[in-house]
Design a protein around this motif. Structure first.
Motif, PDB file in Angstrom:
ATOM      1  N   PHE A 152      32.131  50.840 -59.307  1.00  0.00           N
ATOM      2  CA  PHE A 152      31.886  50.454 -58.044  1.00  0.00           C
ATOM      3  C   PHE A 152      33.139  50.654 -57.151  1.00  0.00           C
ATOM      4  CE2 PHE A 152      28.369  48.787 -60.277  1.00  0.00           C
ATOM      5  CZ  PHE A 152      27.273  48.739 -59.340  1.00  0.00           C
ATOM      6  N   ARG A 153      34.175  51.097 -57.776  1.00  0.00           N
ATOM      7  CA  ARG A 153      35.490  51.348 -57.142  1.00  0.00           C
ATOM      8  C   ARG A 153      36.135  50.249 -56.241  1.00  0.00           C
ATOM      9  NH1 ARG A 153      35.594  56.749 -53.666  1.00  0.00           N
ATOM     10  NH2 ARG A 153      37.791  56.362 -53.934  1.00  0.00           N
ATOM     11  N   LEU A 154      36.018  49.341 -57.289  1.00  0.00           N
ATOM     12  CA  LEU A 154      36.556  47.786 -56.521  1.00  0.00           C
ATOM     13  C   LEU A 154      38.211  47.950 -56.211  1.00  0.00           C
ATOM     14  CD1 LEU A 154      34.554  45.316 -58.509  1.00  0.00           C
ATOM     15  CD2 LEU A 154      33.973  46.509 -56.426  1.00  0.00           C
ATOM     16  N   GLY A 155      38.473  47.258 -55.238  1.00  0.00           N
ATOM     17  CA  GLY A 155      40.127  47.252 -54.869  1.00  0.00           C
ATOM     18  C   GLY A 155      40.538  46.141 -54.430  1.00  0.00           C
ATOM     19  N   TYR A 156      41.762  46.371 -53.839  1.00  0.00           N
ATOM     20  CA  TYR A 156      42.380  44.875 -53.192  1.00  0.00           C
ATOM     21  C   TYR A 156      43.033  45.384 -51.974  1.00  0.00           C
ATOM     22  CZ  TYR A 156      45.929  41.212 -52.767  1.00  0.00           C
ATOM     23  OH  TYR A 156      46.756  40.065 -52.472  1.00  0.00           O
ATOM     24  N   MET A 206      38.237  44.230 -52.562  1.00  0.00           N
ATOM     25  CA  MET A 206      37.399  45.107 -51.651  1.00  0.00           C
ATOM     26  C   MET A 206      36.234  45.812 -52.471  1.00  0.00           C
ATOM     27  SD  MET A 206      39.165  44.585 -48.817  1.00  0.00           S
ATOM     28  CE  MET A 206      38.462  46.224 -47.926  1.00  0.00           C
ATOM     29  N   PHE A 207      35.177  45.852 -51.756  1.00  0.00           N
ATOM     30  CA  PHE A 207      34.069  46.375 -52.018  1.00  0.00           C
ATOM     31  C   PHE A 207      33.675  47.676 -51.245  1.00  0.00           C
ATOM     32  CE2 PHE A 207      33.848  42.070 -53.099  1.00  0.00           C
ATOM     33  CZ  PHE A 207      33.473  41.894 -54.406  1.00  0.00           C
ATOM     34  N   PRO A 208      33.927  48.914 -51.618  1.00  0.00           N
ATOM     35  CA  PRO A 208      33.406  49.967 -50.855  1.00  0.00           C
ATOM     36  C   PRO A 208      32.131  50.069 -50.574  1.00  0.00           C
ATOM     37  CG  PRO A 208      35.308  50.774 -52.572  1.00  0.00           C
ATOM     38  CD  PRO A 208      34.545  49.021 -52.616  1.00  0.00           C
ATOM     39  N   ILE A 209      31.716  50.323 -49.430  1.00  0.00           N
ATOM     40  CA  ILE A 209      30.211  50.438 -48.944  1.00  0.00           C
ATOM     41  C   ILE A 209      30.011  52.040 -48.810  1.00  0.00           C
ATOM     42  CG2 ILE A 209      28.212  49.887 -47.514  1.00  0.00           C
ATOM     43  CD1 ILE A 209      30.058  47.292 -46.857  1.00  0.00           C
ATOM     44  N   THR A 210      29.100  52.506 -49.535  1.00  0.00           N
ATOM     45  CA  THR A 210      28.643  53.884 -49.535  1.00  0.00           C
ATOM     46  C   THR A 210      27.507  54.422 -48.891  1.00  0.00           C
ATOM     47  OG1 THR A 210      27.882  54.269 -51.719  1.00  0.00           O
ATOM     48  CG2 THR A 210      30.105  54.174 -51.517  1.00  0.00           C
ATOM     49  N   ASP A 211      27.210  55.459 -48.376  1.00  0.00           N
ATOM     50  CA  ASP A 211      26.014  55.981 -48.282  1.00  0.00           C
ATOM     51  C   ASP A 211      25.054  56.488 -49.273  1.00  0.00           C
ATOM     52  OD1 ASP A 211      26.874  58.378 -48.707  1.00  0.00           O
ATOM     53  OD2 ASP A 211      27.066  59.479 -46.632  1.00  0.00           O
ATOM     54  N   ARG A 213      24.793  58.929 -50.700  1.00  0.00           N
ATOM     55  CA  ARG A 213      25.553  60.218 -51.442  1.00  0.00           C
ATOM     56  C   ARG A 213      26.619  59.756 -51.894  1.00  0.00           C
ATOM     57  NH1 ARG A 213      25.955  65.574 -47.515  1.00  0.00           N
ATOM     58  NH2 ARG A 213      27.212  66.061 -49.218  1.00  0.00           N
ATOM     59  N   GLY A 214      26.882  58.596 -51.964  1.00  0.00           N
ATOM     60  CA  GLY A 214      28.103  58.051 -52.476  1.00  0.00           C
ATOM     61  C   GLY A 214      29.545  57.887 -51.637  1.00  0.00           C
ATOM     62  N   ARG A 215      29.374  58.576 -50.444  1.00  0.00           N
ATOM     63  CA  ARG A 215      30.654  58.600 -49.537  1.00  0.00           C
ATOM     64  C   ARG A 215      30.726  57.302 -48.862  1.00  0.00           C
ATOM     65  NH1 ARG A 215      28.773  63.392 -45.761  1.00  0.00           N
ATOM     66  NH2 ARG A 215      27.268  61.922 -45.315  1.00  0.00           N
ATOM     67  N   VAL A 216      31.992  56.745 -48.934  1.00  0.00           N
ATOM     68  CA  VAL A 216      32.685  55.477 -48.323  1.00  0.00           C
ATOM     69  C   VAL A 216      32.311  55.795 -46.655  1.00  0.00           C
ATOM     70  CG1 VAL A 216      34.306  53.868 -48.020  1.00  0.00           C
ATOM     71  CG2 VAL A 216      34.329  55.384 -50.293  1.00  0.00           C
ATOM     72  N   ILE A 217      31.555  54.570 -46.338  1.00  0.00           N
ATOM     73  CA  ILE A 217      31.328  54.595 -44.955  1.00  0.00           C
ATOM     74  C   ILE A 217      31.612  53.301 -44.102  1.00  0.00           C
ATOM     75  CG2 ILE A 217      29.360  56.333 -44.769  1.00  0.00           C
ATOM     76  CD1 ILE A 217      27.656  53.817 -44.903  1.00  0.00           C
ATOM     77  N   HIS A 241      26.143  51.494 -39.924  1.00  0.00           N
ATOM     78  CA  HIS A 241      25.019  50.796 -39.203  1.00  0.00           C
ATOM     79  C   HIS A 241      24.662  49.911 -40.279  1.00  0.00           C
ATOM     80  CE1 HIS A 241      25.358  53.547 -35.877  1.00  0.00           C
ATOM     81  NE2 HIS A 241      25.264  54.639 -36.850  1.00  0.00           N
ATOM     82  N   LYS A 242      25.281  48.603 -40.108  1.00  0.00           N
ATOM     83  CA  LYS A 242      24.656  47.570 -41.311  1.00  0.00           C
ATOM     84  C   LYS A 242      23.204  47.408 -41.400  1.00  0.00           C
ATOM     85  CE  LYS A 242      25.800  43.385 -39.919  1.00  0.00           C
ATOM     86  NZ  LYS A 242      26.713  42.251 -39.663  1.00  0.00           N
ATOM     87  N   GLY A 243      22.335  47.466 -40.368  1.00  0.00           N
ATOM     88  CA  GLY A 243      21.024  47.325 -40.769  1.00  0.00           C
ATOM     89  C   GLY A 243      20.201  48.304 -41.353  1.00  0.00           C
ATOM     90  N   ARG A 244      20.957  49.415 -41.298  1.00  0.00           N
ATOM     91  CA  ARG A 244      20.476  50.683 -42.392  1.00  0.00           C
ATOM     92  C   ARG A 244      20.804  50.767 -43.587  1.00  0.00           C
ATOM     93  NH1 ARG A 244      21.199  55.319 -37.884  1.00  0.00           N
ATOM     94  NH2 ARG A 244      20.576  54.445 -36.082  1.00  0.00           N
ATOM     95  N   THR A 245      21.933  50.265 -44.062  1.00  0.00           N
ATOM     96  CA  THR A 245      22.565  50.312 -45.226  1.00  0.00           C
ATOM     97  C   THR A 245      22.353  49.414 -46.154  1.00  0.00           C
ATOM     98  OG1 THR A 245      24.607  51.505 -43.862  1.00  0.00           O
ATOM     99  CG2 THR A 245      24.800  50.799 -46.277  1.00  0.00           C
ATOM    100  N   LEU A 246      22.214  49.966 -47.709  1.00  0.00           N
ATOM    101  CA  LEU A 246      22.159  49.050 -48.551  1.00  0.00           C
ATOM    102  C   LEU A 246      23.487  49.335 -49.566  1.00  0.00           C
ATOM    103  CD1 LEU A 246      18.416  49.877 -49.188  1.00  0.00           C
ATOM    104  CD2 LEU A 246      19.321  47.514 -48.584  1.00  0.00           C
ATOM    105  N   TYR A 247      23.841  48.059 -49.910  1.00  0.00           N
ATOM    106  CA  TYR A 247      25.082  48.051 -50.841  1.00  0.00           C
ATOM    107  C   TYR A 247      24.438  48.426 -52.251  1.00  0.00           C
ATOM    108  CZ  TYR A 247      28.886  46.878 -53.640  1.00  0.00           C
ATOM    109  OH  TYR A 247      30.137  46.901 -54.640  1.00  0.00           O
ATOM    110  N   GLY A 248      25.226  49.568 -52.742  1.00  0.00           N
ATOM    111  CA  GLY A 248      24.905  49.946 -54.139  1.00  0.00           C
ATOM    112  C   GLY A 248      23.884  50.894 -54.291  1.00  0.00           C
TER     113      GLY A 248
END
Length: 621
Positions: A152-156, A206-211, A213-217, A241-248
């Motif tokens: 999940f590419r967690l960070g700090y 930090m939790f990267p949020i991706t589309d 395709r796995g690209r960080v957005i 766009h928060k309302g269109r995106t699903l984490y994970g």
């Protein structure tokens, strides 16, 4: 016309290639893929394969290959711009105008993805540094393994106002790009001059949020120690766009396709803990209630997503919001299930303390949407008097009227009838409306006994005499005209859309006709029949056309004026019959409840019925 890669990708993301091709071909699902007879060469054994996960089709017979745009180009003989514009209209996506500013915007988006990827890598490195020790200890204290942290590419993000800014501007990224990507905050001072931008995320895991395709957005950050807000998300940006995106979602796609299941949790840590426990098919909204766009995305992965909420009052409220928001979107075979955890538990705590088997049991016991709706209206209300029960029925009625799909609405109404009869009735329910039953679209359904002076239904009387049901025959005639004269269907589609046929197969055919003319207004009769056959309705279609062939005005070669006159007459008869049913229902209510309100409703229904009869007589003349 040139289209930006970002626009084309958004178009492909919004459309299901299986849905688009499924409108033209009969698909069979085998494992994670769909198969069909190739439309581009003659074959008897299916060699045409569609991969929803990869977004392309391929024929092993003739070698045809492409994405959803390529299929429409080949199948409909369109140019690339024409196919793109057609699909964009279906997806509700405005077609961009090719202009210098559009090209500049596309370049900014490419640059934005690059700077966000650089930020994700930098946060990952900081997690492994001495400064990130407390963040790494926190994650491991939550039971996360090294492989999960890496997946999940967690960070700090260090507790510094300029560490990220210094690192990325030093790598050549403009400061303005970092602001646009949501990584820096641009102060807005009262004097309007503003100050220097500074790091948005500080002292946070930090939790990267991706589309998909796995690209960080974007990013989400959880503060270490005390402080508010506990979780902080990136702001809305050209990429996020928060309302269109699903984490994970990117991590969940493969497992969701393989298992035909998608689980929706409430937060980042829930998704990560579930994935580590063997539930890789897990996603979460981003700190808000599930949106309509997110539901549509979920339904692309599984027909009945499981919403897994915490077992507290907040979890119940979240379930209620999701249930209410889903109603207008329901379609046959497409719904939600609700898994409420034990009080005090969330998915993360449950799998850590009791293991994946405990969560699997909770998911397997998930309640259907209809049960949640019932509970929503029953909880907190006493139902021990006729007035309170009537109020309960009215609340259910208002909920169900939000269901747009008529077939789904009818089945919900029948199910609520059954539940009402089981709870309050006298056991006379037999699949229709129970005694004292649920208020349907055409009035309050009552028991089978008639009040003095009331008419029996024409269908019931005909059935007792062994004669054809006249109401069913009217429906079949109306559908036959619509199929053989699509121009009349297009003119009166709205009226057909608002009419529900009691017979399931006829109502499916009616709904398919309405859908067909909405999707493809240009369909002729032959194309319309082909479309209906693709929907699995060839049997009912053939039987209907055979039974109505003696009605001259229904046939394809009938003069347009004759077909139109006959069609309008049948619609008037159907409206008149419906109005009589509503009038009879109002009369029964008036007989049981002699109030001014019941009298007013009866008189209003009676006026509508008389007006309908008058209009029909005008047509007869």
């Amino acid at each position: 016309m040139a289209f930006s890669p970002q626009f084309l990708e958004e178009l492909r993301n919004r459309l299901s290639i299986a849905d688009v091709i499924g409108r033209k071909l009969r698909l069979q699902k085998r494992g994670r893929e769909y198969h069909a007879l190739c439309p581009f060469h003659n074959e008897k054994t299916p060699s045409f394969t569609i991969s929803e996960e990869k977004g392309f089709f391929h024929c092993f017979g003739c070698g045809a290959h492409g994405d959803v745009v390529g299929f429409v180009m080949r199948n409909e003989g369109l140019s690339f711009p024409e196919a793109v514009e057609k699909l964009a209209q279906e997806a509700g996506l405005p077609v961009p105008v090719s202009a210098p500013e559009d090209r500049q915007r596309a370049q900014r988006q490419t640059s934005g993805l690059a700077v966000l990827e650089a930020a994700a890598a930098w946060y990952e490195e900081r997690l492994r540094s001495a400064a990130g020790r407390s963040a790494l200890d926190y994650l491991k204290g939550r039971g996360l393994e090294e492989t999960t942290i890496a997946r999940f590419r967690l960070g700090y993000a260090p507790d510094s106002r300029g560490a990220l800014k210094l690192a990325l501007t030093g790598a050549g990224f403009p400061e303005a790009l970092l602001v646009e990507a949501g990584l820096l905050i641009q102060p807005d001072n009262a004097n309007g001059r503003g100050g220097a931008p500074y790091d948005r995320f500080r002292g946070r895991v930090m939790f990267p949020i991706t589309d998909r395709r796995g690209r960080v957005i974007a990013f989400g950050g959880r503060i270490l120690g005390d402080g508010e807000p506990k979780y902080l998300n990136s702001p809305e940006t050209p990429l996020f766009h928060k309302g269109r995106t699903l984490y994970g979602l990117a991590q969940a796609l493969k497992a969701a396709r393989e298992k035909d299941e998608i689980i929706v949790a409430e937060g980042y840590m829930d998704v990560i803990a579930l994935a580590q426990a063997g539930f890789a098919q897990s996603v979460a909204p981003l700190g808000t209630a599930l949106t309509e766009e997110q539901m549509v995305e979920l339904w692309r992965l599984a027909p009945e997503p499981v919403l897994c909420f915490d077992g507290d009052a907040a979890g119940e409220r979240a379930a209620a919001r999701a249930a209410d928001r889903a109603l207008p979107l329901l379609k046959p075979g497409q719904s939600l299930r609700f898994a409420l955890l034990p009080p005090g538990e969330d998915p993360d705590s449950l799998v850590r303390e009791q293991g994946g088997a405990a969560l699997r049991e909770v998911i397997d016991r998930a309640r259907p949407l209809v049960a949640v709706l019932w509970q929503m209206e029953a909880t907190g209300h006493r139902l021990d008097t006729p007035e309170r029960r009537a109020g309960f029925r009215e609340r259910l009625r208002e909920r169900l009227h939000r269901i747009a799909d008529r077939t789904v609405y009818q089945d919900y109404r029948i199910e609520m009838d059954r539940r009402l009869d089981a709870e309050f009735g006298n056991g006379r329910y037999s699949g229709g409306s129970p005694a004292g039953g649920f208020p349907g679209r055409s009035g309050w359904a009552r028991g089978s006994k008639l009040l003095p002076g009331q008419r029996t239904s024409a269908g019931g009387e005909a059935a007792r005499r062994g004669m054809p049901d006249p109401s069913r025959l009217q429906q079949e005639i109306a559908l036959a005209v619509a199929i053989n004269h699509p121009d009349l269907l297009a003119q009166h589609a709205e009226e057909l859309a608002q009419t529900v046929f009691p017979t399931g197969k006829l109502d499916q055919l009616r709904q398919a006709l309405v859908d067909a003319v909405a999707l493809h207004p240009e369909l002729d009769s032959q194309m319309l029949r082909h479309y209906l056959s693709q929907q699995g309705l060839s049997g009912v279609l053939d039987a209907l056309l055979h039974r109505t062939k003696d009605k001259r005005f229904t046939l394809p070669d009938a003069p347009p004026e004759q077909a139109s006159e006959g069609f309008l007459h049948i619609l008037a008869l159907m409206r008149e019959r419906e109005a009589r049913r509503e009038t009879d229902a109002a009369a029964r209510r008036l007989a049981e409840d002699m109030t001014d309100e019941a009298l007013a409703q009866f008189e209003a229904k009676q006026r509508v019925s008389l007006e309908g009869e008058s209009r029909r007589r005008d047509l007869d003349r």
